[in-house]
Design an enzyme around this catalytic site. Structure first.
Site, PDB file in Angstrom:
ATOM      1  CE  LYS A  89      -2.045   1.412   4.035  1.00 14.56           C
ATOM      2  NZ  LYS A  89      -1.447   2.780   4.528  1.00 14.56           N
ATOM      3  CG  ASN A  90       1.992   2.502   3.708  1.00 19.23           C
ATOM      4  OD1 ASN A  90       0.975   3.019   3.345  1.00 19.23           O
ATOM      5  ND2 ASN A  90       2.402   2.500   4.879  1.00 19.23           N
ATOM      6  CB  CYS A  92      -4.852  10.780  11.826  1.00 20.84           C
ATOM      7  SG  CYS A  92      -3.638   9.900  12.965  1.00 20.84           S
ATOM      8  NE  ARG A  96       0.267   9.946  10.825  1.00 22.22           N
ATOM      9  CZ  ARG A  96      -0.306   9.123   9.845  1.00 22.22           C
ATOM     10  NH1 ARG A  96      -1.520   8.706  10.042  1.00 22.22           N
ATOM     11  NH2 ARG A  96       0.551   8.642   8.967  1.00 22.22           N
ATOM     12  CG  ASP A 119       2.808   1.159   9.395  1.00 19.01           C
ATOM     13  OD1 ASP A 119       2.292   2.146  10.307  1.00 19.01           O
ATOM     14  OD2 ASP A 119       3.122   1.561   8.270  1.00 19.01           O
ATOM     15  NE  ARG A 160      -7.609   4.608   5.320  1.00 19.71           N
ATOM     16  CZ  ARG A 160      -6.996   5.676   5.976  1.00 19.71           C
ATOM     17  NH1 ARG A 160      -7.431   6.021   6.928  1.00 19.71           N
ATOM     18  NH2 ARG A 160      -5.885   6.255   5.306  1.00 19.71           N
TER      19      ARG A 160
HETATM   20  N1  EPU Z   1       6.393  14.171  11.044  1.00 16.79           N
HETATM   21  C1  EPU Z   1       6.619  15.365  11.522  1.00 16.79           C
HETATM   22  N2  EPU Z   1       6.404  16.157  10.555  1.00 16.79           N
HETATM   23  C2  EPU Z   1       5.943  15.983   9.370  1.00 16.79           C
HETATM   24  C3  EPU Z   1       6.031  14.695   9.001  1.00 16.79           C
HETATM   25  C4  EPU Z   1       6.548  13.781   9.877  1.00 16.79           C
HETATM   26  O1  EPU Z   1       7.030  15.809  12.645  1.00 16.79           O
HETATM   27  O2  EPU Z   1       6.084  16.629   8.615  1.00 16.79           O
HETATM   28  C5  EPU Z   1       6.966  12.995  12.075  1.00 16.79           C
HETATM   29  C6  EPU Z   1       5.547  12.285  12.773  1.00 16.79           C
HETATM   30  O3  EPU Z   1       4.720  13.127  13.622  1.00 16.79           O
HETATM   31  C7  EPU Z   1       6.076  10.976  13.098  1.00 16.79           C
HETATM   32  C8  EPU Z   1       7.530  10.763  12.290  1.00 16.79           C
HETATM   33  O4  EPU Z   1       7.687  12.227  11.608  1.00 16.79           O
HETATM   34  O5  EPU Z   1       6.576  11.363  14.464  1.00 16.79           O
HETATM   35  C9  EPU Z   1       7.031   9.883  11.075  1.00 16.79           C
HETATM   36  O6  EPU Z   1       6.208  10.109  10.475  1.00 16.79           O
HETATM   37  P1  EPU Z   1       6.133   9.921   8.699  1.00 16.79           P
HETATM   38  O7  EPU Z   1       6.012  11.012   8.219  1.00 16.79           O
HETATM   39  O8  EPU Z   1       7.388   9.018   8.698  1.00 16.79           O
HETATM   40  O9  EPU Z   1       4.697   9.253   8.471  1.00 16.79           O
HETATM   41  P2  EPU Z   1       3.881   9.018   7.268  1.00 16.79           P
HETATM   42  O10 EPU Z   1       4.556   9.361   6.121  1.00 16.79           O
HETATM   43  O11 EPU Z   1       2.830  10.226   7.723  1.00 16.79           O
HETATM   44  C10 EPU Z   1       4.199   6.717   6.863  1.00 16.79           C
HETATM   45  C11 EPU Z   1       3.039   5.510   6.374  1.00 16.79           C
HETATM   46  C12 EPU Z   1       2.498   5.281   7.770  1.00 16.79           C
HETATM   47  C13 EPU Z   1       3.597   4.776   8.743  1.00 16.79           C
HETATM   48  C14 EPU Z   1       4.660   5.933   8.766  1.00 16.79           C
HETATM   49  C15 EPU Z   1       5.831   5.265   9.669  1.00 16.79           C
HETATM   50  C16 EPU Z   1       2.130   5.829   4.399  1.00 16.79           C
HETATM   51  C17 EPU Z   1       0.937   6.399   3.417  1.00 16.79           C
HETATM   52  N3  EPU Z   1       2.149   6.048   5.684  1.00 16.79           N
HETATM   53  O12 EPU Z   1       3.245   7.838   7.075  1.00 16.79           O
HETATM   54  O13 EPU Z   1       1.466   4.200   7.429  1.00 16.79           O
HETATM   55  O14 EPU Z   1       3.149   4.433  10.094  1.00 16.79           O
HETATM   56  O15 EPU Z   1       4.937   6.359   7.319  1.00 16.79           O
HETATM   57  O16 EPU Z   1       6.595   4.306   9.160  1.00 16.79           O
HETATM   58  O17 EPU Z   1       3.315   5.648   3.502  1.00 16.79           O
HETATM   59  C18 EPU Z   1      -0.078   2.658   7.715  1.00 16.79           C
HETATM   60  O18 EPU Z   1      -0.108   2.064   6.602  1.00 16.79           O
HETATM   61  O19 EPU Z   1      -1.043   2.102   8.841  1.00 16.79           O
HETATM   62  C19 EPU Z   1       0.562   3.964   8.121  1.00 16.79           C
HETATM   63  C20 EPU Z   1      -0.116   4.557   8.926  1.00 16.79           C
END
Ligand code: EPU
Length: 422
Positions: free
Chosen positions: A22-23, A116, A121, A304, A396
């Site tokens: 998915k991701n 969320c 987030r 995850d 999802r």
């Molecule tokens: N963060 C910030 N600022 C930002 C972005 C992220 O502070 O602008 C922080 C977040 O709050 C968190 C950390 O950075 O503490 C890591 O978040 P990340 O940005 O890596 O997460 P994401 O890109 O929003 C993706 C996956 C998530 C998965 C996370 C961590 C996708 C679509 N989503 O989210 O997947 O948990 O990386 O590996 O790729 C899931 O599939 O259930 C899911 C939530």
């Protein structure tokens, strides 16, 4: 709304195929906006999030067909650089369109996702990254309004390693003038897959899989066909299913080297594991041993898989501690697992689990994808009947999970719960 009715206590046995990631699929779909033309993307999982992303791309003007596991995306007519609130609020990954829209159209209007189900987030790193590339970003009525007559390569250090920000900025930088260096970049396999797709489109990227990624901007890209990697979280979820049910399962079409940390922890917890190139076999003869985990960025234990691990540890022979260092408040499954008879106490971003001899079926519900998956796993191990409500969360991110579980011998059916969406 649908629910799963599960009669627990049956060991999972047999083999299934793991779906595409998915991701990885979501940003790859978005990357097709970078160059007009027709793309064929294979091994795409049939999921609600993929349909939501297809809907968003259609709003932007792409034509999309989805048959079996192949997406045909034609971005020739894409001309509306906007991601509306109604979609972004249902799927945060929509924010991924910001980078490609800015790079191709020099402008974008993308709704801020907001919070969320499990806390704030932020997307500040996405925003700062685009600003560093020279884009002007304003906030207007809950939307990020971005303009970038010219994006210019630069050096960006991410304070926090972020999957989404790394992918988003990488997609913007591939068409920027000059070289962009991303420091403390995400090393997750999904980011490597996105990078490889961009390279197949003509992008010049080095350092994928390391903390420093270098992107040399090119004047234009071209469409390309691609096959998405297997889903490592679906893989891990079924592995937990095998051990929690004292089963014997074979997972085909997966990528063992993407789940090394999970496999290490599964072995510590008592699983017997053997791997070949694209398969993992798990059997369990020794019961479940308590094993602490702390989530971390790749190659650490993935956030995850945190919820699923807690479900497993709830019937381990002893006490364990699970700490989530990536998301501090992702524990909506804990009170629900306790309703099944688990003994789990949460303190800040850690949970303290005292393994119990057995769980007992009950109606349970969650408001998050992985939390819901952990409830299904716990229900498979519980004695008696469980209703897992609101399975649209599971839809999802897991392709027909109940059919795959039925194939492994689980007693699980999907039914209309009679609940109506508010
Ligand atoms: N963060 C910030 N600022 C930002 C972005 C992220 O502070 O602008 C922080 C977040 O709050 C968190 C950390 O950075 O503490 C890591 O978040 P990340 O940005 O890596 O997460 P994401 O890109 O929003 C993706 C996956 C998530 C998965 C996370 C961590 C996708 C679509 N989503 O989210 O997947 O948990 O990386 O590996 O790729 C899931 O599939 O259930 C899911 C939530």
């Amino acid at each position: 709304m649908d629910k799963f009715v599960i009669y627990g206590g049956k060991p999972l046995k047999g083999e299934i195929e793991i779906s595409g990631s998915k991701n990885a699929a979501l940003p790859i779909m978005v990357a097709t906006l970078l160059s007009p033309g027709k793309y064929i993307i294979n091994n795409v999982p049939r999921l609600r999030d993929v349909r939501t992303m297809a809907h968003l791309l259609r709003i932007i003007g792409a034509k999309i067909e989805f048959e079996n596991h192949t997406l045909v995306i034609d971005t020739t007519q894409a001309d509306f650089p906007e991601a509306p609130y109604e979609l972004v609020k249902t799927m945060r990954a929509s924010i991924y369109v910001l980078g490609p829209l800015l790079a191709r159209f020099k402008q974008a209007r993308v709704s801020l996702p907001g919070g969320c189900a499990w806390g704030p987030r932020p997307v500040d790193l996405h925003i700062k990254g685009m600003q560093s590339l020279g884009a002007r970003l304003d906030l207007d009525g809950g939307y990020i309004v971005a303009r970038g007559t010219k994006l210019t390569g630069t050096h960006i250090y991410f304070d926090v390693s972020s999957v989404g920000a790394t992918g988003n900025v990488m997609m913007a930088a591939v068409l920027a003038d000059g070289t962009t260096t991303l420091e403390n970049a995400a090393t997750e396999p999904e980011i490597i897959d996105l990078g490889n797709f961009l390279i197949s489109m003509g992008a010049r990227i080095e350092g994928l899989g390391s903390k420093i990624i270098q992107i040399e901007g090119v004047p234009g890209l071209h469409p390309s066909d691609y096959t998405v990697i297997p889903d490592r979280i679906e893989t891990g979820t079924f592995l937990v299913g095998g051990l929690i049910s004292a089963g014997n399962i074979n997972l085909k079409k997966c990528q063992p080297r993407h789940v090394m940390k999970i496999l290490e922890k599964m072995k510590e917890a008592g699983a017997t594991i053997s791997v070949s190139e694209n398969e993992i076999h798990l059997s369990s003869e020794k019961g479940i041993q308590p094993v602490n985990v702390t989530t971390d960025v790749y190659p650490g234990f993935p956030t995850d898989m945190q919820a699923q691990w807690i479900a497993l540890m709830s019937i381990a022979r002893g006490s364990s501690v699970v700490t989530d260092n990536i998301f501090q408040d992702r524990f909506t499954h804990v009170p629900e697992l306790n309703r099944l008879g688990a003994q789990i106490v949460q303190k800040n971003n850690s949970v303290f689990i005292t393994g119990v001899k057995k769980l007992n079926g009950a109606p349970v519900m969650s408001t998050d994808l992985r939390a819901s998956a952990s409830l299904v796993l716990a229900a498979l191990a519980a004695q008696g009947k469980s209703d897992v409500l609101r399975v649209y969360h599971i839809d999802r991110g897991y392709e027909t999970i109940e059919i795959k579980l039925q194939k492994l011998g689980a007693d699980i059916v999907r039914e209309d719960s009679g609940e109506v969406t508010s």
